[in-house]
Design a protein around this motif. Sequence first.
Motif, PDB file in Angstrom:
ATOM      1  N   LEU A 210      37.662 -17.048 -35.886  1.00 15.70           N
ATOM      2  CA  LEU A 210      38.034 -17.107 -34.835  1.00 15.70           C
ATOM      3  C   LEU A 210      39.415 -17.220 -33.930  1.00 15.70           C
ATOM      4  N   SER A 211      39.194 -16.356 -32.886  1.00 13.92           N
ATOM      5  CA  SER A 211      40.643 -16.066 -32.294  1.00 13.92           C
ATOM      6  C   SER A 211      41.030 -16.969 -31.903  1.00 13.92           C
ATOM      7  N   ILE A 212      42.998 -16.798 -32.145  1.00 16.82           N
ATOM      8  CA  ILE A 212      43.806 -17.951 -31.265  1.00 16.82           C
ATOM      9  C   ILE A 212      42.503 -18.620 -30.144  1.00 16.82           C
ATOM     10  N   GLU A 213      43.011 -17.922 -29.012  1.00 17.21           N
ATOM     11  CA  GLU A 213      42.169 -18.299 -27.464  1.00 17.21           C
ATOM     12  C   GLU A 213      41.117 -19.284 -27.706  1.00 17.21           C
ATOM     13  N   ALA A 214      40.266 -19.125 -29.071  1.00 23.63           N
ATOM     14  CA  ALA A 214      38.996 -19.547 -28.905  1.00 23.63           C
ATOM     15  C   ALA A 214      39.634 -21.194 -29.843  1.00 23.63           C
ATOM     16  N   ARG A 215      40.432 -20.817 -31.145  1.00 20.72           N
ATOM     17  CA  ARG A 215      40.785 -22.062 -31.456  1.00 20.72           C
ATOM     18  C   ARG A 215      41.677 -22.850 -30.898  1.00 20.72           C
ATOM     19  N   MET A 216      42.549 -22.537 -29.325  1.00 22.67           N
ATOM     20  CA  MET A 216      43.138 -23.934 -28.741  1.00 22.67           C
ATOM     21  C   MET A 216      41.516 -24.176 -27.565  1.00 22.67           C
ATOM     22  N   SER A 217      40.613 -23.640 -27.723  1.00 20.59           N
ATOM     23  CA  SER A 217      39.551 -24.309 -26.982  1.00 20.59           C
ATOM     24  C   SER A 217      38.582 -25.370 -27.970  1.00 20.59           C
ATOM     25  N   ILE A 218      39.172 -25.439 -29.207  1.00 20.19           N
ATOM     26  CA  ILE A 218      38.631 -26.936 -30.032  1.00 20.19           C
ATOM     27  C   ILE A 218      39.533 -27.869 -29.719  1.00 20.19           C
ATOM     28  N   CYS A 219      40.860 -27.164 -30.413  1.00 15.93           N
ATOM     29  CA  CYS A 219      41.807 -28.057 -30.743  1.00 15.93           C
ATOM     30  C   CYS A 219      42.178 -28.973 -29.124  1.00 15.93           C
ATOM     31  N   ASN A 220      41.969 -28.577 -28.301  1.00 17.98           N
ATOM     32  CA  ASN A 220      41.950 -28.711 -26.227  1.00 17.98           C
ATOM     33  C   ASN A 220      41.519 -30.163 -26.649  1.00 17.98           C
TER      34      ASN A 220
END
Length: 760
Positions: A210-220
């Motif tokens: 995943l991209s960093i942006e997609a990872r942020m969605s998961i951690c969010n």
Amino acid sequence: MPSAEKKPQTLYDKVFQEHIVDEKPDGTILLYIDRHLVHEVTSPQAFEGLRVAGRKNIPTTPRTNFKDVKSFVEEADSRTQCMTLEENVRAFGLTYFGLDDKRQGIVHIIGPEQGFTLPGTTVVCGDSHTSTHGAFGALAFGIGTSEVEHVLATQTLITKRSKNMRIQVDGALPLGVSSKDIILYVIGKIGTAGGTGAVIEFCGSAIRGLSIEARMSICNMSIEAGARAGMIAPDETTFEYLKGRPLAPKGDSAEWTRAVKYWRSLKSDEGAKYDNEVFIDAKDIAPTVTWGTSPQDVVPITGVVPNPEDFPTEEKRKSARDALVYMGLTPGTRMQDIALDKVFIGSCTNARIEDLRAAAKVVEGKRIAASLKRAMVVPGSGLVKRQAEAEGLDEIFIGAGFEWREAGCSMCLGMNPDILSPRERCASTSNRNFEGRQGAGGRTHLMSPVMAAAAAIVGKLADVRKIANSDTAPRKASPKLDVTPEPEDLSSDDDLESIMDISENNQPHTNTVALQTASSPLPKFSKLKGIAAPLNRSNVDTDAIIPKQFLKTIKRTGLGGALFHALRYNEDGSEKADFVLNEEPYRHAKILVVTGPNFGCGSSREHAPWALLDFGVTCVIAPSYADIFFNNMFKNGMLPVIIDDKAILERIATEASAGKEIEVDLINQVIKDSSGNKIAEFEIEEYRKHCLVNGLDDIGTTMLLREKIRKFEAKRTLETPWLDGSGYLSKKGRNGPVKVEAVPVPTTNRGEVITEPLEW
């Protein structure tokens, strides 16, 4: 003798251990905080607390004619919050991204954009979705307003170690499946209390891809799984994203090389132990949507509304029945047959440039359904908005019939005019579908940006895989956000130093003035006897305890009338006769007995315990609590008691249901009935008991450790100097920490705040 072999550590263990300033025998820890983000909703009371002790959400409508907050924000309570924020950042010297600053936006989007969020840091904010920043390998978590005040005063927090949980997702993601589908699937699998007391590390080949942006969605959304935080180990994808960010070390410099070497060590060791592990095959995940009033109420878009009678326990059956009544749905209805009123693409979960590119690809060349009342796209920051406009995404959305808005939280929590009316149904890329979350009586279905885009075209919940151009790949491939400020903003060391406040000496930056001031006393809590109100509900979220429309106060008091507002009152404002707090003798309850688990889940808002306290409740008895709410109660001199034995809890609830008084004896840690007979014993951490019994606040006790904090900061500067700004500033020969300086705040600006450690 040979030294003992070092115990394998998880990613969380490593970051947490590196930030311990002090540890007590009972496990109470003083944790150093590297990064603190502040916004207008949870900060006013914190700044007020600093003042008293002598311790040193906005509209998204077009801003073309913006002059000042006073004239721009129409709602009086919102205007007060925004103007109060301006006064506070001016008084306390914090960096401020105002309403007319192109960098302004949602804290969890602008922090990473600016390079403020770095691997291995501790990051806090008075917002539960601070967990977003864990995508960088940071330990990031939401805090309550009292803790906001604590960090502003001392640059530390008092906390305990969390459990370790690992969620491993391996394999290739199927067509139409994104990171939002991953996290919704995970929450559906483990439940909204599945991660309670834990920090979740997400790993596996699917996560790595995943991209960093997609990872942020998961951690969010790890907070929606009940976790304290979510983390993903940093890797080359992380480093590429950070290179060139204004507040990251300069790429290809010696400082950058040193930082990256440290960041590479931030991964779990082989053999590290986890308290809980979940393994998921990516091929099992389909485009996912919610059907109920909890993020755990999920089904594939190809599924149907479930039958409550199919759930395994009566508690879950009742919860499902209530959810379907609220959502206006019938069991067996195909999800793709559910018609919509509105569509919202935005929020700290899904308002980054990658999200907008993917959604634009779905709607390009199409029109939204004529049946829709409204469809909105709200970028997460001013820079995301500018980038999207440079790529022509705004024209695609506008051409399809969407509203193209200014950056902000917007309909995610409905604290500005962007709300749902009662019984309106919305496809939303936000993170919560609680009752009333997007507007009183509004009905929310959570999904990914491409799924929301597909729903807008069809006018119903829709399967993006059936819509042309829906492979979910970004319309314009980009390894990182193209949102680095333009040369005129931050083009050289001199330009950077023009917005930096550099310490004239090499002194630590903790608020020394605060540390030398006496603490503000809380009421002493030793024994409480009174009427106990029974509440037979599970997963009572903070939106239910205190709806968001009452969060615009800048005071801690006066919220008792809004407590459980949707449960206590009808739409016309009259009381619901069958709600317990509207009945005698429970109108005068001092204790709340909750029989279901996970009380206080959802937001970090401290308004929830304030509302209970203002009503007169100073003690809650329940089988389990959301972590942040649990902490917030102690910060206000309140006692949350955990009784996880169902039989014992039922005995207490039976006494409460009979309208009898019960007694909670904190000194002896027992609960007694009205006749003085012991019903139960309970556990409490020694430090928290000591503070309650003696009426001590945490800042007062932290003041005693100022020398330890100073020594920790000196060590921090030597070992990780890039956190002090040495990697992006020449500092003109100065040593020690630096801080992004507050832009002078006229009475015109409004926005979000970023602070780095205070300097003295």
